[in-house]
Write an enzyme that holds these catalytic residues in place. Sequence first.
Site, short mmCIF file in Angstrom:
data_model
loop_
_atom_site.label_atom_id
_atom_site.label_comp_id
_atom_site.label_asym_id
_atom_site.label_seq_id
_atom_site.Cartn_x
_atom_site.Cartn_y
_atom_site.Cartn_z
CG ASN A 171 30.06 15.44 44.36
OD1 ASN A 171 29.83 14.29 44.00
ND2 ASN A 171 29.58 15.92 45.50
CB THR A 207 32.08 10.98 38.42
OG1 THR A 207 31.64 11.41 39.71
CG2 THR A 207 33.52 10.62 38.46
NE ARG A 216 37.08 11.89 47.01
CZ ARG A 216 35.87 12.00 46.46
NH1 ARG A 216 35.74 12.38 45.20
NH2 ARG A 216 34.80 11.69 47.14
CB SER A 264 35.77 8.61 46.06
OG SER A 264 35.46 8.48 44.69
CB SER A 265 31.64 5.36 44.44
OG SER A 265 30.90 5.37 45.62
#
Length: 598
Positions: free
Chosen positions: A429, A409, A132, A480-481
């Site tokens: 993003n 994404t 990340r 984040s997801s």
Amino acid sequence: MNRLPQSRLILSLFSLAIASCATQEPNNAFVSDADSVPMASNADTSTLIPIIDYKERFLPVIARNGMVVGPEQLAAEVGAQILRQGGNAIDAAVATGFALAVTYPRAGNLAGGGFMLIHLADDDRETLIDYRETAPAAASRDMFLDDEGNLDKQREYFSLQSAGVPGTVAGMLYALEKYGTLTREQALAPAIALARDGIPVSYSLFFEISASAQNLRKNPAAERQFFQPDGSAYAVGDIWRQPDLAWTLSEISEEGINGFYGGGVAQLITTEMESGGGLITAQDLADYRVVERQPVRGTYKDFEIVSTPPPSSGGVHIVQMLNILEGYDLQAMGHNSAAYVHHLTESMKLAYADRSLYLADPDFVDVPVTQLVDKAYAEQQRQRIDSNVATPSVDIAPGQLLGSESTETTHYSVADRFGNVVSNTYTLNFSFGSNIVVPGTGMLLNNEMADFASSPGSANAFGLVQGEANKIEPGKRPLSSMSPTIVFRAGEPWLATGSPGGSVIISTVLQTTLNAMVFDMNIATAAAEPRMHHQWMPDVLKMEEGFSLDTVRLLQAMGQNVDMASRTSGRTNSIMLDEGWLYGSSDTRRPGGWVAGY
Ligand code: GLY
């Protein structure tokens, strides 16, 4: 997956032809007069036959030895070719990741970040590579607020300050060195060739560039990168060459980590930052570190779920919701019935409420992962669900909510013949990130700083209040997801899946796994079925096209605020591994997805 007795085997030249060349577009299987057509790839596997079940409306692509399922054909084929040549799933995942930076620029990337979940067959263990992005050292909590304290969205989304310190190159090289077998040069060669020699512009690439043309044209380097020298658009079928990107990839190939985080590429990044108020310095680049983490684990009945830990919220909440839902007889409710959707919705409200309060970078904030994925906690949460009446979100938990996230994404899944499995999600993003190309590199910058709570304590453009735990801090990773996930059955990897979609990723992966685990769907059907999404705030149940209006009316009668969503929910790229066969499906909610297998 249903199996047919040997006596029903119908082995035809037709099925052999398919089996020997498993690379196909999804859902393009032929139809014959048989109910089900088993397929064999060679004589020694004749006792072990994969089934094409004609009762299913959607069929996966089948392969025996190796498979890559991703958002774009050329990059998936790069990975599959590496598998064919004896590389392992990690080699293929890394080569595919670099190739997507060339062929799928809306989300494939060098200057973004993501999460790679790996199952290592020899060690029989899983590991998670967190690459990340991080906030630059000069970033600060209120950096996107103007003098009046209002959020400056242009600066947050589309400026040099939008970019976090990129993690993708470090992540890919780390994975390759530690778990791959190829040299760096071998893994990068296909991507370099695609950038240097050019790729034919596909319909989906044409569509993606057209859709973002207005934003891309605002940045001179992006305009040069994505349009013809005279400024006109490339047409479908034109060859699109990216010499600057080929150079950047060559620098990485030749110099390794220093070819991106030091040297000429780093120099071009920092020069660009200095030219326009960007924050990333040479020191930020040199300081970037991948973190190898323990994945989050949970169980749903006989299945084990392994997924992404913080700084992603994905794995925690997938496990949390599965724990809550385990207490209901979902099969008896019926797939996508009103009762089923209601219970999923109420579980999502609880999980997403927790997300807003507890989830952030674990290196900065104590995230109570163990408590959140605890079965006893799920039991307690389940008591809060009324099986007949919707609980308004405002009654579930007061508190600080998170902002909205991008839908752009991308995810791909890889399986090899050695039993290794990779589930990888990475991103810039937004579509094309900040829409800013670093001159001379051919590389788009991410706008991942927008995944922080940029205005903690006040409402954002979506009417949401954002949480303090995810505030901007130097060196921190934004929440984040992303949820690359592997489900295990009887101790063996059974399903690798993941999706783009920001907060929708979590509900997408949840429903895909439930479709397979509870309703015994093949992976193509599991991907295709209509999905719903509720993220607590706003108190809206988004439902894709395809749900029955009767179901919608029943949900409304229960008090759910249904919105027949104007867009689809996520886009999975999945592999199911069953008795030695690989079943792949690229969700048809987006164009251009590809299953490459052999
Ligand atoms: N930027 C989308 C995510 O990290 O979930």
